[in-house]
Design an enzyme around this catalytic site. Sequence first.
Site, PDB file in Angstrom:
ATOM      1  N   LYS A  96      78.088 -36.289   4.092  1.00 56.42           N
ATOM      2  CA  LYS A  96      77.911 -35.760   5.455  1.00 56.42           C
ATOM      3  C   LYS A  96      78.515 -36.730   6.478  1.00 56.42           C
ATOM      4  CE  LYS A  96      76.011 -31.924   4.371  1.00 56.42           C
ATOM      5  NZ  LYS A  96      76.902 -30.770   4.316  1.00 56.42           N
ATOM      6  N   SER A 126      73.792 -33.034   8.872  1.00 53.64           N
ATOM      7  CA  SER A 126      72.360 -33.115   8.566  1.00 53.64           C
ATOM      8  C   SER A 126      71.725 -34.295   9.286  1.00 53.64           C
ATOM      9  CB  SER A 126      72.207 -33.309   7.057  1.00 53.64           C
ATOM     10  OG  SER A 126      70.889 -33.665   6.735  1.00 53.64           O
ATOM     11  N   TYR A 184      75.035 -37.626  -1.387  1.00 55.12           N
ATOM     12  CA  TYR A 184      75.008 -36.420  -0.542  1.00 55.12           C
ATOM     13  C   TYR A 184      75.083 -36.808   0.931  1.00 55.12           C
ATOM     14  CZ  TYR A 184      73.058 -32.585   2.191  1.00 55.12           C
ATOM     15  OH  TYR A 184      72.858 -31.637   3.168  1.00 55.12           O
TER      16      TYR A 184
HETATM   17  P1  NAD Z   1      73.223 -23.166  -0.067  1.00 57.97           P
HETATM   18  O1  NAD Z   1      73.424 -23.854  -1.363  1.00 57.97           O
HETATM   19  O2  NAD Z   1      72.258 -22.048  -0.011  1.00 57.97           O
HETATM   20  O3  NAD Z   1      74.628 -22.627   0.475  1.00 57.97           O
HETATM   21  C1  NAD Z   1      75.836 -23.285   0.223  1.00 57.97           C
HETATM   22  C2  NAD Z   1      76.779 -22.242  -0.352  1.00 57.97           C
HETATM   23  O4  NAD Z   1      78.045 -22.855  -0.602  1.00 57.97           O
HETATM   24  C3  NAD Z   1      76.296 -21.649  -1.673  1.00 57.97           C
HETATM   25  O5  NAD Z   1      76.305 -20.247  -1.583  1.00 57.97           O
HETATM   26  C4  NAD Z   1      77.305 -22.164  -2.697  1.00 57.97           C
HETATM   27  O6  NAD Z   1      77.530 -21.209  -3.710  1.00 57.97           O
HETATM   28  C5  NAD Z   1      78.522 -22.389  -1.833  1.00 57.97           C
HETATM   29  N1  NAD Z   1      79.473 -23.400  -2.318  1.00 57.97           N
HETATM   30  C6  NAD Z   1      79.229 -24.668  -2.721  1.00 57.97           C
HETATM   31  N2  NAD Z   1      80.372 -25.271  -3.057  1.00 57.97           N
HETATM   32  C7  NAD Z   1      81.365 -24.375  -2.859  1.00 57.97           C
HETATM   33  C8  NAD Z   1      82.769 -24.394  -3.032  1.00 57.97           C
HETATM   34  N3  NAD Z   1      83.413 -25.472  -3.504  1.00 57.97           N
HETATM   35  N4  NAD Z   1      83.471 -23.283  -2.716  1.00 57.97           N
HETATM   36  C9  NAD Z   1      82.855 -22.189  -2.242  1.00 57.97           C
HETATM   37  N5  NAD Z   1      81.534 -22.099  -2.078  1.00 57.97           N
HETATM   38  C10 NAD Z   1      80.788 -23.178  -2.374  1.00 57.97           C
HETATM   39  O7  NAD Z   1      72.864 -24.290   1.000  1.00 57.97           O
HETATM   40  P2  NAD Z   1      72.430 -24.126   2.514  1.00 57.97           P
HETATM   41  O8  NAD Z   1      71.025 -24.591   2.619  1.00 57.97           O
HETATM   42  O9  NAD Z   1      72.780 -22.795   3.039  1.00 57.97           O
HETATM   43  O10 NAD Z   1      73.323 -25.256   3.177  1.00 57.97           O
HETATM   44  C11 NAD Z   1      74.544 -24.961   3.831  1.00 57.97           C
HETATM   45  C12 NAD Z   1      75.125 -26.233   4.377  1.00 57.97           C
HETATM   46  O11 NAD Z   1      74.212 -26.844   5.271  1.00 57.97           O
HETATM   47  C13 NAD Z   1      75.450 -27.278   3.316  1.00 57.97           C
HETATM   48  O12 NAD Z   1      76.629 -27.938   3.688  1.00 57.97           O
HETATM   49  C14 NAD Z   1      74.280 -28.223   3.407  1.00 57.97           C
HETATM   50  O13 NAD Z   1      74.615 -29.515   2.975  1.00 57.97           O
HETATM   51  C15 NAD Z   1      74.001 -28.190   4.896  1.00 57.97           C
HETATM   52  N6  NAD Z   1      72.627 -28.583   5.224  1.00 57.97           N
HETATM   53  C16 NAD Z   1      71.588 -27.895   4.654  1.00 57.97           C
HETATM   54  C17 NAD Z   1      70.286 -28.261   4.942  1.00 57.97           C
HETATM   55  C18 NAD Z   1      69.126 -27.522   4.320  1.00 57.97           C
HETATM   56  O14 NAD Z   1      68.028 -28.026   4.365  1.00 57.97           O
HETATM   57  N7  NAD Z   1      69.297 -26.335   3.770  1.00 57.97           N
HETATM   58  C19 NAD Z   1      70.040 -29.326   5.826  1.00 57.97           C
HETATM   59  C20 NAD Z   1      71.118 -29.993   6.391  1.00 57.97           C
HETATM   60  C21 NAD Z   1      72.416 -29.606   6.079  1.00 57.97           C
HETATM   61  C1  UD1 Z   2      65.453 -33.495   2.418  1.00 57.16           C
HETATM   62  C2  UD1 Z   2      66.691 -34.336   2.195  1.00 57.16           C
HETATM   63  C3  UD1 Z   2      67.647 -34.159   3.357  1.00 57.16           C
HETATM   64  C4  UD1 Z   2      67.937 -32.705   3.603  1.00 57.16           C
HETATM   65  C5  UD1 Z   2      66.606 -31.987   3.821  1.00 57.16           C
HETATM   66  C6  UD1 Z   2      66.733 -30.533   4.060  1.00 57.16           C
HETATM   67  C7  UD1 Z   2      65.871 -36.272   0.933  1.00 57.16           C
HETATM   68  C8  UD1 Z   2      65.636 -37.740   0.948  1.00 57.16           C
HETATM   69  N1  UD1 Z   2      66.324 -35.730   2.067  1.00 57.16           N
HETATM   70  O1  UD1 Z   2      64.807 -33.979   3.568  1.00 57.16           O
HETATM   71  O2  UD1 Z   2      68.848 -34.827   3.076  1.00 57.16           O
HETATM   72  O3  UD1 Z   2      68.765 -32.567   4.740  1.00 57.16           O
HETATM   73  O4  UD1 Z   2      65.805 -32.159   2.647  1.00 57.16           O
HETATM   74  O5  UD1 Z   2      67.247 -29.884   2.926  1.00 57.16           O
HETATM   75  O6  UD1 Z   2      65.680 -35.605  -0.080  1.00 57.16           O
HETATM   76  N2  UD1 Z   2      57.217 -33.038   0.446  1.00 57.16           N
HETATM   77  C9  UD1 Z   2      56.028 -33.056  -0.250  1.00 57.16           C
HETATM   78  N3  UD1 Z   2      55.944 -32.356  -1.417  1.00 57.16           N
HETATM   79  C10 UD1 Z   2      57.002 -31.652  -1.914  1.00 57.16           C
HETATM   80  C11 UD1 Z   2      58.208 -31.642  -1.193  1.00 57.16           C
HETATM   81  C12 UD1 Z   2      58.285 -32.357  -0.023  1.00 57.16           C
HETATM   82  O7  UD1 Z   2      55.056 -33.678   0.161  1.00 57.16           O
HETATM   83  O8  UD1 Z   2      56.865 -31.068  -3.008  1.00 57.16           O
HETATM   84  C13 UD1 Z   2      57.281 -33.772   1.721  1.00 57.16           C
HETATM   85  C14 UD1 Z   2      58.346 -34.859   1.734  1.00 57.16           C
HETATM   86  O9  UD1 Z   2      57.806 -36.067   1.328  1.00 57.16           O
HETATM   87  C15 UD1 Z   2      58.745 -34.862   3.222  1.00 57.16           C
HETATM   88  C16 UD1 Z   2      58.510 -33.418   3.694  1.00 57.16           C
HETATM   89  O10 UD1 Z   2      57.649 -32.834   2.713  1.00 57.16           O
HETATM   90  O11 UD1 Z   2      57.882 -35.688   3.928  1.00 57.16           O
HETATM   91  C17 UD1 Z   2      59.779 -32.614   3.781  1.00 57.16           C
HETATM   92  O12 UD1 Z   2      60.468 -32.734   2.545  1.00 57.16           O
HETATM   93  P1  UD1 Z   2      61.819 -31.932   2.239  1.00 57.16           P
HETATM   94  O13 UD1 Z   2      61.615 -30.489   2.494  1.00 57.16           O
HETATM   95  O14 UD1 Z   2      62.266 -32.345   0.883  1.00 57.16           O
HETATM   96  O15 UD1 Z   2      62.833 -32.449   3.346  1.00 57.16           O
HETATM   97  P2  UD1 Z   2      63.265 -33.950   3.739  1.00 57.16           P
HETATM   98  O16 UD1 Z   2      62.700 -34.931   2.799  1.00 57.16           O
HETATM   99  O17 UD1 Z   2      63.009 -34.129   5.170  1.00 57.16           O
END
Ligand code: NAD
Ligand code: UD1
Length: 342
Positions: free
Chosen positions: A156, A127, A152
């Site tokens: 990572k 991330s 969290y």
């Molecule tokens: P998500 O929660 O939709 O998907 C993660 C999946 O993993 C879920 O279906 C959950 O049931 C499963 N899971 C969790 N722990 C498990 C375990 N121990 N065994 C088997 N399954 C398990 O989340 P996502 O948004 O699809 O994120 C996927 C990955 O990407 C995560 O590692 C997350 O940290 C990373 N990531 C997500 C974002 C984002 O904004 N969505 C940003 C940066 C990184």
């Molecule tokens: C967050 C997580 C980051 C993760 C990312 C994607 C934190 C500190 N960081 O990032 O680890 O990888 O999500 O899942 O939580 N905002 C509003 N109103 C809302 C929600 C968000 O104004 O109700 C603003 C936030 O202040 C930010 C932007 O929207 O400026 C994006 O927010 P968000 O979607 O939560 O992502 P990040 O904060 O970038």
Amino acid sequence: MAKQTVLVSGGAGYIGTHTAVELLATGYDVVIIDNLSNSETAAVEGVRRISGVNVPFEQVDTCDEQALRKVFERYGFDSVIHFAAFKAVGESVHEPLKYYRNNLTSFMNICALMHEFGRPNILFSSSATVYGDADTLPVTEQTPRKPATSPYGNTKQMAEDILRDCCAAYDGMYGVALRYFNPIGAHPSALIGELPRGVPQNLVPYITQTAAGIRECLSIFGNDYPTPDGTCLRDYIDIVDLAKAHVATISRMTQGRMKQRYEIFNIGTGRPVSVLELVHGFEKANGLKLNYRIVGRRAGDVPAVWADTRLANEELGWRAERPLEETLRAAWAWEKHLRKIQ
Ligand code: NAD
Ligand code: UD1
């Protein structure tokens, strides 16, 4: 050449389902495992409907080494994409052990079994959170990581280091960490998308739920940041574009095109977008008005972060393509599908 199989852990989740669809469309076989702690089997059904492939799914907890071992015995994949993790930043502050246990135990199990079974390729979901409040923007892969501000974020950083060290130590192991910026949107079919539990913490699910009338009003966290309109800048990456970055990475790994045994790529658009721009973009793309108000800053938010994407563009032959307007239409189409809104 025989078809390559990819194990997708956490493959019933938001990014996992979209990635499975793109892998299948490119000709890879896919095996999905997930413990459904943050997802539902309907998501796997969505992947099957979009792809027309009866993708194998096993309900397995990746922390359960014995259950995971059986998956390795049953399926002959060479590559794993490890999505399985908990991802709620705020919750991780209050329940750190839940995060360290799940995110690190599961990843170490994956690495250990990949090593034991001689399976070479590990793609890890990292991330942009690892950059924290970066000193220079946009961030490149060389930009120093800042000390994590949440458990969290720390998982990572630690998992990246585990992968780097395993690749250095174990012959035949290759690793890539993709550092995602802010994934948003949904598949154009509206059959898969993000399923936030409870009150959404992220911006776009909060916007779509406000538009759907589930939330009364979007709170914009701060308009006094040192940015052009005072609201935070982020790099919002379309979920299908993000999924395609995984396919490009797996191709690089399976075709022996990696330049180092462990590589890192930023996956974003390279374009900073403010919260207000995103809100107005959503209104314009979908022809509706959103109820919002400005409130105080949210603790832990960085003013601005966006990606320098040149390395991914050049080395993976990948770039973000979908216009933001389309992404925001898809986000709304998915919300309407979920809520059965016409
Ligand atoms: P998500 O929660 O939709 O998907 C993660 C999946 O993993 C879920 O279906 C959950 O049931 C499963 N899971 C969790 N722990 C498990 C375990 N121990 N065994 C088997 N399954 C398990 O989340 P996502 O948004 O699809 O994120 C996927 C990955 O990407 C995560 O590692 C997350 O940290 C990373 N990531 C997500 C974002 C984002 O904004 N969505 C940003 C940066 C990184
Ligand atoms: C967050 C997580 C980051 C993760 C990312 C994607 C934190 C500190 N960081 O990032 O680890 O990888 O999500 O899942 O939580 N905002 C509003 N109103 C809302 C929600 C968000 O104004 O109700 C603003 C936030 O202040 C930010 C932007 O929207 O400026 C994006 O927010 P968000 O979607 O939560 O992502 P990040 O904060 O970038």
